[in-house]
Design a protein around this motif. Structure first.
Motif, PDB file in Angstrom:
ATOM      1  N   ASN A  73       0.828  -1.208   0.000  1.00 41.94           N
ATOM      2  CA  ASN A  73       0.000   0.000   0.000  1.00 41.94           C
ATOM      3  C   ASN A  73       0.863   1.259   0.000  1.00 41.94           C
ATOM      4  N   ASP A  74       1.959   1.233   0.746  1.00 39.13           N
ATOM      5  CA  ASP A  74       2.857   2.377   0.794  1.00 39.13           C
ATOM      6  C   ASP A  74       3.506   2.613  -0.572  1.00 39.13           C
ATOM      7  N   LEU A  75       3.942   1.543  -1.216  1.00 42.37           N
ATOM      8  CA  LEU A  75       4.569   1.671  -2.536  1.00 42.37           C
ATOM      9  C   LEU A  75       3.575   2.166  -3.584  1.00 42.37           C
ATOM     10  N   VAL A  76       2.351   1.665  -3.544  1.00 40.22           N
ATOM     11  CA  VAL A  76       1.316   2.116  -4.481  1.00 40.22           C
ATOM     12  C   VAL A  76       1.014   3.594  -4.237  1.00 40.22           C
ATOM     13  N   SER A  77       0.978   3.985  -2.987  1.00 35.85           N
ATOM     14  CA  SER A  77       0.742   5.391  -2.644  1.00 35.85           C
ATOM     15  C   SER A  77       1.859   6.276  -3.192  1.00 35.85           C
ATOM     16  N   LYS A  78       3.087   5.820  -3.096  1.00 38.10           N
ATOM     17  CA  LYS A  78       4.220   6.582  -3.628  1.00 38.10           C
ATOM     18  C   LYS A  78       4.134   6.695  -5.149  1.00 38.10           C
ATOM     19  N   LEU A  79       3.715   5.617  -5.802  1.00 37.59           N
ATOM     20  CA  LEU A  79       3.547   5.664  -7.256  1.00 37.59           C
ATOM     21  C   LEU A  79       2.457   6.657  -7.641  1.00 37.59           C
ATOM     22  N   ARG A  80       1.386   6.695  -6.864  1.00 34.16           N
ATOM     23  CA  ARG A  80       0.308   7.664  -7.132  1.00 34.16           C
ATOM     24  C   ARG A  80       0.857   9.089  -7.130  1.00 34.16           C
ATOM     25  N   GLN A  81       1.804   9.351  -6.244  1.00 42.40           N
ATOM     26  CA  GLN A  81       2.387  10.689  -6.150  1.00 42.40           C
ATOM     27  C   GLN A  81       3.342  10.992  -7.307  1.00 42.40           C
ATOM     28  N   LEU A  82       3.986   9.957  -7.842  1.00 44.88           N
ATOM     29  CA  LEU A  82       5.020  10.157  -8.857  1.00 44.88           C
ATOM     30  C   LEU A  82       4.495  10.215 -10.285  1.00 44.88           C
ATOM     31  N   VAL A  83       3.402   9.520 -10.558  1.00 47.49           N
ATOM     32  CA  VAL A  83       2.898   9.434 -11.928  1.00 47.49           C
ATOM     33  C   VAL A  83       1.917  10.581 -12.168  1.00 47.49           C
ATOM     34  N   PRO A  84       2.280  11.507 -13.052  1.00 46.17           N
ATOM     35  CA  PRO A  84       1.455  12.704 -13.237  1.00 46.17           C
ATOM     36  C   PRO A  84       0.000  12.404 -13.610  1.00 46.17           C
ATOM     37  N   GLU A  85      -0.230  11.409 -14.458  1.00 51.21           N
ATOM     38  CA  GLU A  85      -1.590  11.101 -14.890  1.00 51.21           C
ATOM     39  C   GLU A  85      -2.485  10.718 -13.712  1.00 51.21           C
ATOM     40  N   ILE A  86      -1.915  10.130 -12.698  1.00 52.95           N
ATOM     41  CA  ILE A  86      -2.682   9.723 -11.519  1.00 52.95           C
ATOM     42  C   ILE A  86      -2.708  10.852 -10.502  1.00 52.95           C
ATOM     43  N   HIS A  87      -1.578  11.482 -10.322  1.00 50.52           N
ATOM     44  CA  HIS A  87      -1.436  12.522  -9.298  1.00 50.52           C
ATOM     45  C   HIS A  87      -2.382  13.701  -9.529  1.00 50.52           C
ATOM     46  N   HIS A  88      -2.652  14.028 -10.791  1.00 48.68           N
ATOM     47  CA  HIS A  88      -3.462  15.196 -11.110  1.00 48.68           C
ATOM     48  C   HIS A  88      -4.957  14.902 -11.208  1.00 48.68           C
ATOM     49  N   ARG A  89      -5.336  13.674 -10.959  1.00 42.22           N
ATOM     50  CA  ARG A  89      -6.766  13.350 -10.990  1.00 42.22           C
ATOM     51  C   ARG A  89      -7.466  13.928  -9.774  1.00 42.22           C
ATOM     52  N   ARG A  90      -8.715  14.248  -9.967  1.00 41.98           N
ATOM     53  CA  ARG A  90      -9.494  14.804  -8.853  1.00 41.98           C
ATOM     54  C   ARG A  90      -9.839  13.730  -7.827  1.00 41.98           C
ATOM     55  N   SER A  91     -10.064  12.523  -8.294  1.00 35.05           N
ATOM     56  CA  SER A  91     -10.441  11.433  -7.396  1.00 35.05           C
ATOM     57  C   SER A  91      -9.194  10.692  -6.922  1.00 35.05           C
ATOM     58  N   ASN A  92      -9.122  10.417  -5.645  1.00 32.41           N
ATOM     59  CA  ASN A  92      -8.005   9.648  -5.092  1.00 32.41           C
ATOM     60  C   ASN A  92      -8.278   8.155  -5.125  1.00 32.41           C
ATOM     61  N   LYS A  93      -9.465   7.774  -5.575  1.00 33.55           N
ATOM     62  CA  LYS A  93      -9.849   6.364  -5.578  1.00 33.55           C
ATOM     63  C   LYS A  93      -9.443   5.701  -6.886  1.00 33.55           C
ATOM     64  N   VAL A  94      -8.201   5.282  -6.936  1.00 39.24           N
ATOM     65  CA  VAL A  94      -7.661   4.572  -8.084  1.00 39.24           C
ATOM     66  C   VAL A  94      -7.145   3.240  -7.573  1.00 39.24           C
ATOM     67  N   SER A  95      -7.555   2.164  -8.219  1.00 38.05           N
ATOM     68  CA  SER A  95      -7.150   0.833  -7.758  1.00 38.05           C
ATOM     69  C   SER A  95      -5.640   0.642  -7.931  1.00 38.05           C
ATOM     70  N   ALA A  96      -5.111  -0.268  -7.144  1.00 38.70           N
ATOM     71  CA  ALA A  96      -3.672  -0.560  -7.218  1.00 38.70           C
ATOM     72  C   ALA A  96      -3.303  -1.073  -8.599  1.00 38.70           C
ATOM     73  N   SER A  97      -4.157  -1.892  -9.195  1.00 41.02           N
ATOM     74  CA  SER A  97      -3.845  -2.413 -10.527  1.00 41.02           C
ATOM     75  C   SER A  97      -3.808  -1.288 -11.559  1.00 41.02           C
ATOM     76  N   LYS A  98      -4.715  -0.314 -11.436  1.00 42.00           N
ATOM     77  CA  LYS A  98      -4.720   0.828 -12.354  1.00 42.00           C
ATOM     78  C   LYS A  98      -3.460   1.674 -12.147  1.00 42.00           C
ATOM     79  N   VAL A  99      -3.049   1.834 -10.902  1.00 44.17           N
ATOM     80  CA  VAL A  99      -1.817   2.578 -10.612  1.00 44.17           C
ATOM     81  C   VAL A  99      -0.630   1.884 -11.276  1.00 44.17           C
ATOM     82  N   LEU A 100      -0.565   0.568 -11.183  1.00 46.16           N
ATOM     83  CA  LEU A 100       0.543  -0.171 -11.793  1.00 46.16           C
ATOM     84  C   LEU A 100       0.496  -0.070 -13.323  1.00 46.16           C
TER      85      LEU A 100
END
Length: 93
Positions: free
Chosen positions: A22-49
């Motif tokens: 969960n910590d690693l997925v959270s860090k990826l959410r912060q690093l990947v611009p396409e995810i980081h700039h979304r309004r919703s924080n509810k993105v599945s781990a598989s989508k983050v990967l």
């Protein structure tokens, strides 16, 4: 003994905890611009990967394109110039 535990013991690998994942997925959410700039924080781990893999592929393509452009630029300038030296050092990094 569970099959998971016996597989871990037989391969000698250590299991990564759910909290670590969960910590690693959270860090990826912060690093990947396409995810980081979304309004919703509810993105599945598989989508983050998936998004992370796509982002890394795009970065590789961009690096390749820039390297090619630098190589082309190098052919248009004096090979003994300071600019040529800088371009060569950038290409070799």
């Amino acid at each position: 003994m569970s099959s998971r535990r016996s597989r871990q013991q037989s391969t000698g690998s250590t299991r990564i905890s759910d909290d670590q994942i969960n910590d690693l997925v959270s860090k990826l959410r912060q690093l990947v611009p396409e995810i980081h700039h979304r309004r919703s924080n509810k993105v599945s781990a598989s989508k983050v990967l998936q998004e992370t893999c796509t982002y890394i592929r795009n970065l590789h393509r961009e690096v390749d394109d820039l390297s090619q452009r630098l190589s082309q630029l190098l052919t248009t300038i004096d090979s003994d110039s300071a600019e040529a030296s800088i371009i060569r050092s950038l290409i070799n990094q």
